[in-house]
Design a protein around this motif. Structure first.
Motif, short mmCIF file in Angstrom:
data_model
loop_
_atom_site.label_atom_id
_atom_site.label_comp_id
_atom_site.label_asym_id
_atom_site.label_seq_id
_atom_site.Cartn_x
_atom_site.Cartn_y
_atom_site.Cartn_z
N LEU A 139 74.55 -141.94 -5.31
CA LEU A 139 73.18 -141.55 -5.02
C LEU A 139 72.53 -142.59 -4.12
N GLY A 144 69.57 -145.22 -3.00
CA GLY A 144 68.88 -146.20 -3.83
C GLY A 144 67.73 -145.59 -4.62
N GLY A 145 66.92 -144.80 -3.93
CA GLY A 145 65.76 -144.22 -4.59
C GLY A 145 66.17 -143.24 -5.68
N PRO A 170 62.16 -139.97 3.31
CA PRO A 170 62.18 -139.99 1.85
C PRO A 170 63.49 -140.58 1.32
N ALA A 186 67.31 -139.56 2.26
CA ALA A 186 67.24 -138.81 3.52
C ALA A 186 68.43 -139.11 4.43
N SER A 204 72.84 -144.17 5.24
CA SER A 204 74.06 -143.57 5.78
C SER A 204 74.14 -143.76 7.29
N HIS A 248 60.34 -148.75 3.59
CA HIS A 248 59.37 -147.85 2.99
C HIS A 248 57.95 -148.41 3.01
N1 LIG Z 1 79.75 -142.36 -0.27
C1 LIG Z 1 78.97 -141.32 -0.63
N2 LIG Z 1 79.49 -140.31 -1.36
C2 LIG Z 1 78.72 -139.27 -1.74
N3 LIG Z 1 77.43 -139.13 -1.42
C3 LIG Z 1 76.85 -140.09 -0.68
C4 LIG Z 1 77.59 -141.25 -0.27
N4 LIG Z 1 76.76 -142.06 0.43
C5 LIG Z 1 75.57 -141.43 0.44
N5 LIG Z 1 75.60 -140.26 -0.21
C6 LIG Z 1 74.52 -139.30 -0.36
O1 LIG Z 1 73.93 -139.13 0.88
C7 LIG Z 1 72.53 -139.02 0.79
C8 LIG Z 1 71.88 -140.03 1.71
O2 LIG Z 1 72.05 -141.32 1.14
P1 LIG Z 1 71.42 -142.62 1.81
O3 LIG Z 1 71.85 -143.77 0.96
O4 LIG Z 1 71.76 -142.65 3.21
O5 LIG Z 1 69.88 -142.40 1.61
P2 LIG Z 1 68.65 -143.31 2.09
O6 LIG Z 1 67.95 -142.55 3.12
O7 LIG Z 1 69.12 -144.64 2.43
O8 LIG Z 1 67.76 -143.31 0.77
P3 LIG Z 1 66.95 -144.51 0.10
O9 LIG Z 1 65.69 -144.66 0.80
O10 LIG Z 1 66.72 -144.05 -1.29
O11 LIG Z 1 67.83 -145.69 0.17
C9 LIG Z 1 72.18 -139.20 -0.66
O12 LIG Z 1 71.93 -137.96 -1.24
C10 LIG Z 1 73.41 -139.83 -1.26
O13 LIG Z 1 73.60 -139.40 -2.59
#
Ligand SMILES: Nc1ncnc2c1ncn2[C@@H]1O[C@H](COP(=O)(O)OP(=O)(O)OP(=O)(O)O)[C@@H](O)[C@H]1O
Ligand SMILES: Nc1ncnc2c1ncn2[C@@H]1O[C@H](COP(=O)(O)OP(=O)(O)OP(=O)(O)O)[C@@H](O)[C@H]1O
Ligand SMILES: [Mg+2]
Ligand SMILES: [Mg+2]
Lengths: 393, 262, 267, 303, 408
Positions: B139, B141-142, C48, C51, C55, C221
């Motif tokens: 998941l 971080g958030g 959010p 989002a 990644s 954020h």
């Molecule tokens: N290695 C992985 N395997 C499966 N799902 C993943 C993987 N890496 C990321 N995800 C999924 O991809 C989505 C995007 O994750 P990401 O960490 O890029 O979010 P973010 O925008 O950085 O969020 P935050 O602000 O909470 O950090 C999430 O739903 C996460 O669960």
């Protein structure tokens, strides 16, 4: 789960003091001064007390060769040779965080390489008759190191306990190989003569005019151990050593620091196996004879115990651990004499011989329970105590 | 009421982390706990929930009481059973378990109403419902933060101690969490909220404490804290005589340029 | 540290993503994102939770390989290149969940940042004479400058695992800087920091961009910080880009307000 | 073909014992993150207890009942013994690196084995049982009864374990405790009891495995070595997977049996005792394809 | 060299010889000669043998002391007893620990272990009685072996079967190396001499490791299987091969047997198919030596032939000490070694023929070529009784030994 390191606190305290001092002294007079102070700070024994202590310990170690009986010297010489192996395991496991139970295998590779190179060409096992230690020792290390490189790809695929058990498999498969290849090893249940130690005409296995065989072995092993320890210490504080530690602590971040993970692990395995190979060649050159089943699980476990008991990740810890584990049986053979009401009769239960084994196990357990950070941890404790004295916090 | 009196905590026999801290978390109230990094907020929470032991920490003076009964020698799982629940700093979800499995572990001490509580959590955090079978470690971080809070709610605690719950959350999610905290509180759970986001914390708290280097330095109703000059300057970024926050571009450049331009 | 003055004359973007798609077993983490970062620019990505911001960073630094799209860095395609090679090209980053080498000291962490610039091999390391010693001293000096810049003096010989959170974040920034990056990725640099530390970080980020001329991509954020510092902002939601523009433009964008900002609680 | 099937069945029979041992390792690993090297000693102890309890019980009702009854008593006693060890030497290490705990279990193993060996004496201690080396005919195949007993016991154990992990909250709690002890504590999971429970279960399983192993030739000081064969089994199946342990154990039993029977004819150059290392070779081959074993949970790696 | 220096006034100046009485001396007026024991006493694979051997030796020397000792000395074999864990390194270390305190070794158990100390023994001019019957010892001067070796046993076993039945094939199943490998080498030589088909199968210790050996036996159905394993493996191999329909004869080398096997499920198979080879009569044999042993040991928990071996192995050292103290030898270790090499006969009190003790001349002349065969007999104290007393088969009688058989 593989965070073995407790040693990162090493030298923190002492180095910190000097660092600030060096900078304070360096600033006003500009760069050249600054240069020199970094160099000083980066020196291995960068404080006076450190230099004095290391000096005293090394001198005492040399002095022991004249003070102890041959039998004790023999045991200590073995301990030093084991320490070289422990330093090697410490590099792969303590420093690079790859827990390997395969150390015994690399020890065996080294021991057989050295034995074959220096063995009697007309004997019943393979031998080339080159007894110069300067030939067979590096060769033992190199062949073992190459074996390490061959095994390393496993480490890049596997993690944690998977790697540990797979390397354990290596030990079993290696043992099988050693048993079967009786031209080289003399075969199971028999064995062969080990490497013949000779250096510039000095034959270590014979008593000489000045020194007995055990004294010569003792001094040789002491010098070699110091050389290997210095190398390990240098490695640990170098670019390579830092990369190993990075791989151990956080391998993904390490990759994004431009560290090539497979390469780092391969190098770690190679160096560690090199140490193991040298250690194997030396250990059995002292004993004079060895047998394939020597290189089994128990030997690997002993090395892991050395590294952990010493306090993973530090050079001095590995040496202390090796001394502890090698000398422990000697100690436990003495201890039962002080336990009353225990039979010396072999058919009785409990008897002193069982007690020896029980004590061996209990001391290891008790030791780790009492101080999970190992001998090095005890040392830190003592040091902190004196530092803080007389205030408790 | 969950209280600490004159609490002194030492780590590793040497690090004195709390130096006589007293706080009260009355039933049904929200209490905010502010303080800079390293002030000892997390340590205080650990003392309240019995987690010091595994960090080599120890209560050397003072006591922690739950409804007047001392609990600072009680084991963590007992304290949970008595209704005091902490959400650890830094999420700490079981990364290799699934989302729903994480929530089920959270229900360890309240199996009977597990199904209802699951629904409640999914209603508060729909993302979790969508990804209930996903491995928690993947998941974002958030999302992990939501899971951690949701997991704590699975046992309907009487006291919920939240350690920096909005860390790394998007603005809308921060609002969301604020609402969730309010709602949890309405349901009869007292909340101790450790926060860097002082604005948010004080906007919903009844009472507030400010800690510095192991001591409580301010102890006032939340409304009073919001008017306190120091709090306004250091925690809310509002300077006396200025209206509103000043731009980060205008922060002082003292010290810079000393050796850098080389 | 040498300023990347060469780039200033070059109009080409430092990094460019084109129509990148990335999904994991059912989750679309990145869905058709394109953007480019120009020399000297401070580019922010907001959106959010979940989002796909982190990644995107992982795609850039080679941890994830997108199923579609192209990724370019310094004019070269880096698709499928191993992370350590991309890092060696000059891309440095910090991590959302601090990823320091916790048993090592601050100095060692920073020295690790210089890994690619130190060239001696392990055989020289054993002897610690000549090249090895010279290089260590030389790079140690470079690292001390970063210590100075980020005001880490008092911590330098402490194992980072024992440091306060805010300091750890600063060490991480320092480690990235030690790499002498040509592009710096900052993932939530002020999360969990108090106001004072946030102000400090803001100042460092500005200095890095302005004086070292290192382009930066920042995920954050803290809207105050993003709006005050960023030159341009990309907003993503569910992996899909919903707006790009100056802070003022995106702040008023209705989709952004709905998906991300809400009524804005924050310092 | 009949011969081949008989060889496979024989392999399944010894595989069942490996599987029981492997389950013990996996249970401890799943809840504590540690491989307990004290399992061989537990097996030796369990089998020894059975060898004492069996004759004491005499033949009740029928001989097989006496065997199972004494095995059950031994399982309980060994579980209790494991609890004591866990409490005394493992619990204080909660939160320490797994490898330090592993070395502690090695120390325990040495101590327990020495003490138990004292009770075994010099020769082998027989375990009264009606099967010995008897064989029965099943669908045209001649099978040793003891192998059928082992397989049946394994089936029962697997059913009970499956129920336990699937339908009680302890199963999940045990896994949670292994991943993050502090976080588990804050969920109200008593990490201490989880550890105790897993050690007790593993102890009981080791006792059962040891007793089954001793049906044919009794308990001697060296049978503990068999427990090591469970290590490649758990890696093969995946360290944290119960079904992996069962499949891994059976697979290794079969491979060992097949290699032992046929390798002399088809690949004599591998050496006469190749069967002994064949489990490790199999493990290596599987891991080259699947780094976390067949059913193991891949480690979550994310930045 | 550290440790107990010899007493200055004493006529005898060897280490381990003292004018002081032994601890717990039988004869308080006698001086004391200390003998060392290095054996497998707890965790090693041969502890089931090492323990009774060590105990029988204690009883043997106690009897010597009760008869007045030797030349004014009591013999002490209990003060310096060490456990080698069957590990060469440990063996060498404990040897170093006791070397200065003992005159000779009453026991040094195992081949690889003893090989590890042979250079040291040479240097120290130490004499030692082995606890293994490998053919290698015939070629080591300092090692005081007794009775036939495994290699001779293997030859005699084959020759015996050839004499009894019309057999055409022999299989040797055993551990590789000094023990099983040695016996197998002998069997192979005899098979060749008799024109029999021979197969060698190596196996490893452990109940579960015997599948390969068993299937080889069942498949090839040899007329004779020579076993060179431990007792547990013997039970497993014989029991399961029989259960799978094998009906041929098994003959086990000395260490394959343990009377406890008669309580295992393999007992019926053993009774039907197994014979045991030995270097002298088993525990219950009627000779003065055996009788003296049984009297000295008193009630033993489980009479096994480890006791018999420990007792029989002690005679040569007794004879050597007598010769040394009474004869005109330097009273140091070198003198003892010389005394050893001058022994032509040894009084084994009937356990072995006197000429078995000949130690003059080259190995091929002195190797003792007679062994005994016993059959399983649940009534006998150690579970076996003699069926064929000391015999040297034609192969063994004619063979020229010019090195350890297993190395050939
Ligand atoms: N290695 C992985 N395997 C499966 N799902 C993943 C993987 N890496 C990321 N995800 C999924 O991809 C989505 C995007 O994750 P990401 O960490 O890029 O979010 P973010 O925008 O950085 O969020 P935050 O602000 O909470 O950090 C999430 O739903 C996460 O669960
Ligand atoms: N396990 C530990 N061992 C030793 N010292 C510790 C330990 N945990 C915390 N400390 C020290 O105790 C003090 C208080 O730490 P604590 O984590 O309680 O602060 P905090 O207010 O929660 O800070 P943050 O906002 O960064 O979470 C710090 O100086 C810290 O270094
Ligand atoms: Mg905190
Ligand atoms: Mg993110």
């Amino acid at each position: 789960m593989t965070t073995l390191s407790t040693g990162s606190t090493s030298s923190t305290g002492a180095a910190r003091g000097t660092a600030t001092r060096a900078r304070r002294g360096g600033r006003p007079s500009g760069r050249p001064q600054l240069y020199r102070s970094y160099a000083q700070e980066l020196a291995l024994f960068n404080t006076r007390p450190k230099r004095i202590w290391v000096g005293i310990i090394v001198l005492t170690a040399f002095g022991l060769s004249q003070m102890l009986t041959d039998n004790h010297l023999n045991t200590l010489a073995l301990a030093y040779a084991f320490a070289i192996g422990a330093l090697g395991l410490n590099i792969i496991t303590g420093l690079a965080g790859q827990v390997s139970l395969g150390h015994a295998f690399f020890l065996g590779v080294g021991a057989y390489t050295a034995a074959a190179i220096s063995g009697d060409p007309d004997g019943r096992t393979i031998g080339f008759g080159i007894t110069n230690i300067l030939v067979w020792l590096p060769a033992a290390g190199l062949v073992a190191g190459i074996a390490g490189v061959v095994v390393a790809p496993l480490a890049t695929r596997l993690r944690g306990l998977y790697l540990a058990i797979v390397t354990l498999g290596l030990v079993f498969i290696g043992e099988h190989l050693f048993r079967e290849w009786s031209d080289l090893t003399g075969g199971a249940g028999v064995g062969r003569e080990s490497a013949v130690p000779e250096l510039f005409g000095i034959e270590f296995a014979r008593d000489g005019d000045l020194l007995t065989s055990d004294q010569k072995f003792y001094l040789l092993m002491l010098v070699l151990m110091l050389v290997f320890a210095l190398g390990a210490r240098n490695l640990a504080r170098s670019r390579t050593g830092r990369a190993f530690a990075a791989v151990r602590d956080r391998d993904m971040a390490a990759e994004m620091m431009a560290i090539n993970l497979p390469r780092a692990k391969t190098v770690a395995f190679a160096i560690s196996s090199f140490y193991a190979g040298c250690s194997g060649a030396l250990i059995y050159s002292i004993i004079g004879f060895f047998e394939p089943s020597t290189f089994g699980l128990l030997l690997s476990v002993q090395f892991i115990a050395m590294v952990l008991i010493g306090g993973a990740g530090t050079v001095s810890g590995a040496i202390m651990g090796a001394l502890f584990i090698t000398l422990l049986p000697t100690l436990t053979r003495e201890l039962p004499a002080y336990v009353p009401f225990i039979s010396g009769q072999v058919t009785d239960t409990p008897n002193v011989f069982q007690l020896e084994q029980v004590l061996y196990g209990l001391l290891i357990v008790g030791f780790l329970l009492f101080e999970p950070r190992g001998l090095f941890g005890i040392w830190i404790r003592i040091r902190n105590y004196w530092k803080g004295w007389p205030f408790s916090y | 009421m969950l209280s600490a009196r004159n609490l002194e905590v030492v780590y590793d026999d040497v690090v004195l982390a709390l130096r006589g801290v007293s706080i009260d978390v009355p039933e049904d109230k929200i209490v905010a706990l502010l303080g800079s990094n390293g002030a000892g907020k997390t340590t205080l929470l650990r003392a309240l929930t019995g987690l010091l032991d595994i960090h080599d920490g120890e209560v050397t003076k003072g006591r922690v009481t739950l409804d007047e009964t001392p609990i600072h020698r009680t084991s963590p799982e007992r304290i949970v059973r008595q209704g005091v629940r902490q959400v650890l700093e830094g999420r700490r979800v079981f990364v290799e378990l699934g989302v729903e499995e994480n929530l089920k572990v959270g229900a360890h001490t309240a199996r009977a109403r597990m199904a209802d509580n699951l629904e409640r959590v999914y209603a508060l955090f729909p993302v979790l419902g969508d990804r209930r079978a996903a491995t928690a470690g993947y998941l974002s971080g958030g999302e992990q933060q939501m899971l951690a809070i949701g997991r704590a709610m699975m046992s309907e605690p009487r006291y919920l101690l939240l350690d920096e719950p909005t860390l790394g959350l998007a603005p809308r999610m921060v609002e969301n969490i604020r609402d969730v905290v309010l709602e949890i509180n309405k349901g009869g759970t007292a909340v101790l909220l450790v926060e860097q986001n002082a604005t948010m914390a004080l906007s919903i708290a009844d009472h507030g404490y400010v800690m510095e280097t192991g001591r409580v330095v301010l102890d006032k109703p939340a409304a009073a804290l919001l008017r306190d000059d120091d709090v306004r300057e250091f925690y809310l970024g509002l300077h006396p005589g200025e209206d509103g926050r000043k731009s980060f571009r205008d922060t002082k450049h003292y010290r810079r340029k000393k050796r850098w331009s080389a | 540290m040498t300023g990347p003055s060469a780039e200033r004359t070059e109009p080409a973007p430092v990094a460019r993503l084109d129509d990148v798609h990335l999904s994991f077993a059912g989750v679309k983490a990145v869905n058709g994102v394109s953007f480019e970062v120009r020399p000297g620019e401070l580019f922010a990505i907001i959106g959010p939770n979940g989002a796909g911001k982190t990644s995107l960073f992982n795609v850039l630094s080679g941890v994830y390989r997108p199923q579609e799209g192209s990724v370019e860095f310094l004019g070269e395609s880096i698709l499928g290149r191993r992370p350590h090679r991309i890092a060696a090209m000059g891309m440095a980053r910090t991590f959302q969940n601090i990823a320091l080498f916790e048993h090592l000291t601050v100095l060692d962490n920073l020295m690790l940042g210089r890994h690619q610039h130190i060239t001696y091999g392990f055989l020289q390391a054993f002897a610690w004479v000549g090249t090895a010693r010279r290089q260590e001293i030389e790079h140690r000096r470079a690292v001390e400058e970063i210590v100075d810049f980020l005001e880490l003096e008092q911590w330098r010989n402490m194992p980072v695992g024992l440091l306060p959170y805010g300091v750890q974040k600063r060490v991480e920034l320092g480690r990235a800087l030690a790499m002498e990056p040509k592009l710096l990725l900052l993932d939530e640099p002020v999360a969990g920091m108090n106001l004072e530390e946030t102000e400090d970080t803001a100042r460092y980020v500005l200095d890095i961009r302005d004086e070292l001329d290192v382009p930066i991509i920042m995920v954050e954020h803290d809207m105050g910080l993003v709006m005050d510092l960023a030159d341009r902002v990309l907003v993503v939601d569910f992996g899909t880009p919903i707006a790009t523009g100056t802070p003022d433009e995106v702040q008023r964008h209705p989709d952004v307000v709905r998906a991300y900002l809400g009524s804005e609680v924050g310092p | 073909m009949t011969h081949f099937l008989e060889v496979v069945l024989r392999g399944l029979g010894s595989g069942a014992i490996y599987a029981l041992l492997a389950l013990g390792f996996v249970i401890i690993y799943k809840s504590t993150g540690v491989i307990s090297f004290a399992q061989p000693a537990m097996m030796l102890t369990g089998a020894t207890i059975t060898s004492y309890v069996g004759p004491a019980l005499g033949v009740m009702l029928f001989a097989g009942f006496s065997f199972f009854a004494s095995m059950a008593v031994a399982a309980l006693l060994t579980a209790a013994f494991a609890l004591v060890i866990e409490r005394g030497a493992v619990r204080p290490m909660v939160g320490r690196p797994a490898f330090v705990v592993a070395i502690i279990t090695i120390g325990i193993d040495i101590v327990v084995r020495v003490v138990t060996s004292g009770f075994i004496g010099l020769g082998a201690r027989n375990i009264p049982n009606p099967w010995g080396l008897e064989r029965v005919e099943l669908a045209g195949l001649r099978v040793q009864e003891r192998h059928l007993v082992s397989l049946a016991t394994l089936a029962v154990v697997v059913a009970v374990l499956f129920w336990f992990y699937r339908y009680t909250r302890h199963g999940l709690a045990m896994r949670a405790a292994a991943f993050d002890q502090e976080a588990a504590l804050t969920q109200g999971v008593s990490v201490g009891s989880v550890f105790a429970l897993s050690w007790a279960m593993a102890g009981a399983l080791a006792a059962v495995a040891g007793s089954l192993l001793a049906i044919s030739a009794g308990v001697d000081r060296q049978i503990w070595i068999v427990a090591l064969v469970a290590l490649p089994a758990i890696i093969l199946g995946g360290l944290d997977s119960l079904e992996g342990a069962v499949i891994g154990g059976l697979a290794i039993g079969v491979v060992e049996s097949l290699v032992g029977t046929y390798q002399r004819d088809y690949a004599p150059w591998l050496g006469d005792n190749f069967a002994v290392v064949s489990p490790y070779v199999l493990m290596l081959l599987v891991l080259l394809a699947k780094p976390y074993g067949i059913f193991g949970t891949p480690e979550v790696r994310r930045v | 060299r550290g440790g107990g220096e010899a007493d200055g006034e004493s006529a005898v100046s060897a280490p381990g010889v003292s004018d002081e009485a032994c601890p717990d001396a039988v004869n308080a007026d006698n001086g004391c000669i200390y003998l060392g024991t290095i054996s497998d006493l707890t965790q090693g694979p041969f502890a089931p043998l090492g323990v009774p051997i060590t105990e029988a030796q204690a009883a043997f020397w106690n009897r010597v002391n009760e008869d007045g000792g030797i030349g004014g000395y009591d013999i002490d074999v209990t003060t310096y007893v060490k456990d080698n864990l069957y590990n060469p390194q440990t063996h060498q270390q404990v040897y170093g620990e006791i070397e200065g305190d003992v005159l000779a070794l009453a026991q040094t158990l195992g081949s690889p272990t003893t090989l590890a100390i042979i250079p040291d023994m040479d240097r120290d001019e130490m004499v030692g009685a082995p606890a293994s019957w490998t053919s290698l010892w015939a070629f080591e001067d300092a090692i005081l072996e007794s009775g036939a070796n495994y290699c001779v046993e293997g030859m005699n076993a084959v020759d015996y079967m050839v004499g009894e039945k019309d057999i055409s094939s022999v299989m040797a199943v055993g551990f590789p190396g000094d023990y099983g490998g040695d016996g197998a080498a002998g069997a192979e030589i005899a098979a060749e001499a008799n024109g029999l088909e021979f197969t060698g199968v190596e196996t490893a210790p452990g109940q579960e490791a015997q599948a390969g050996a068993i299937s080889a036996i069942v498949k090839q159905k040899p007329d004779l299987v020579l076993l060179g394993t431990g007792p547990t493996e013997t039970a497993v191999i014989v029991g399961q091969a029989a259960a799978q329909g094998f009906q041929g004869q098994f003959i086990g080398l000395g260490p394959t047997w343990n009377p406890a096997l008669l309580e295992t499920p393999a007992a019926p198979a053993l009774e039907a198919l197994y014979m045991q080879s030995g270097y002298w009569g088993p525990f219950g044999t009627e000779t003065p030596g055996h009788q003296a042993m049984r009297d000295a040991l008193g009630e033993v928990a489980q009479p096994n032939d480890g006791y018999t071996a420990g007792w029989a192995w002690s005679y040569p050292l007794k004879a050597a000490l007598e010769e040394w103290l009474e004869g005109d030898y330097d009273k140091d270790r070198a003198g003892l070694l010389e005394a050893v090499q001058s022994l032509e006969t040894i009084d084994y009190e009937g356990m072995l023929p006197e000429e078995a003790g000949n130690r003059t001349g080259d190995p091929d002349e002195t190797i003792f070529r007679e062994s005994v065969l016993s059959k399983v007999d649940p009534e006998a104290p150690s579970g076996v009784t003699i069926v064929s007393d000391f015999t040297a088969g034609p192969t063994a009688s004619e063979h020229t030994f010019d090195g350890a058989c297993f190395e050939g």
